[in-house]
Write an enzyme that holds these catalytic residues in place. Sequence first.
Site, PDB file in Angstrom:
ATOM      1  CG  HIS A 129      28.215   9.990  -1.783  1.00 40.01           C
ATOM      2  ND1 HIS A 129      28.255  10.234  -0.570  1.00 40.01           N
ATOM      3  CD2 HIS A 129      27.110  10.061  -2.378  1.00 40.01           C
ATOM      4  CE1 HIS A 129      27.302  10.991  -0.372  1.00 40.01           C
ATOM      5  NE2 HIS A 129      26.511  10.908  -1.419  1.00 40.01           N
ATOM      6  CD  GLU A 144      31.767   9.579   0.201  1.00 38.63           C
ATOM      7  OE1 GLU A 144      31.349   8.560   0.473  1.00 38.63           O
ATOM      8  OE2 GLU A 144      31.844  10.678   0.004  1.00 38.63           O
ATOM      9  CG  HIS A 196      28.992   8.566   3.451  1.00 41.58           C
ATOM     10  ND1 HIS A 196      28.506   8.952   2.482  1.00 41.58           N
ATOM     11  CD2 HIS A 196      27.994   7.540   4.199  1.00 41.58           C
ATOM     12  CE1 HIS A 196      27.418   8.638   2.101  1.00 41.58           C
ATOM     13  NE2 HIS A 196      26.881   7.971   3.160  1.00 41.58           N
ATOM     14  CD  GLU A 241      31.186  11.377   6.272  1.00 44.65           C
ATOM     15  OE1 GLU A 241      32.162  11.411   5.815  1.00 44.65           O
ATOM     16  OE2 GLU A 241      30.000  11.669   5.560  1.00 44.65           O
TER      17      GLU A 241
HETATM   18 ZN    ZN Z   1      29.606  10.160   1.029  1.00 42.92          ZN
END
Ligand code: ZN
Length: 245
Positions: free
Chosen positions: A46, A49, A153, A206
């Site tokens: 992504h 990020e 992430h 994350e």
């Molecule tokens: Zn992500």
Amino acid sequence: MNLRPRPQWGTIPWKPDSYGRSHLGLPLDVWRPQGRCTLLIFAAIHGEEPETTYALSRALRQLASPSEHCAVVLAANPDGLIRGTRGNARGVDLNRNFPSRDWLPKPVTHRSTLEEPSDVLLSPGESAGSEPETQQLMALIAELQPDAVIALHAPLACIDDANGSPLGQWLAERTGMPLVRDVGYPTPGSLGSWGADQGVPVVTYEFPLAATEVLMHDHVPVLVELLTQPEFSQKGDATTAFRGL
Ligand SMILES: [Zn+2]
């Protein structure tokens, strides 16, 4: 640990291999391990990020030589990273584009910040696995055959491991973040879904919502441990090697 002195942390002292090209033609780079790849860690699938790329780069730059066991991808979505978009240059959320059994053709949503509703639309791709970045990451995984993949992430502050593996448990204990079996909403076409279909364990790490300096302080040392722990060099399943730590 074979780490460089601090004054040398500004550069990565060895070159990556290219495992392909993005839609815009940017290199998809992998820093390969010296030995058998037991772990693949990648950042920034992504593009909004970037803290994941920054943290993984800082960890990599501390090493005096390539990791024995760990392959590193600093930007799985370089086009999104340079444009600051979650999706790639074609507007596709790559983490909904993997050809898993649960892939769906309908648009996917995400939220701009944690406080806002999840109503910003992206495409999951014209078809499952349609994007060059997705295809080439799958080809890299097929070539490396890692025991596990760690996807970085942000900013949900958890360790998402559908298997609840020892690797996931170790990351949760080490970071103080909860170990969860899913992120609380469906993620059709995600790498985790595809990995589950393929028998490739995927652990999603994350990062929390925090200032960059705090993230680097708290999480770069964890990444350095993943890159350097000799337990990962053992033959067999890296996800079980953590039992002894
Ligand atoms: Zn992500």
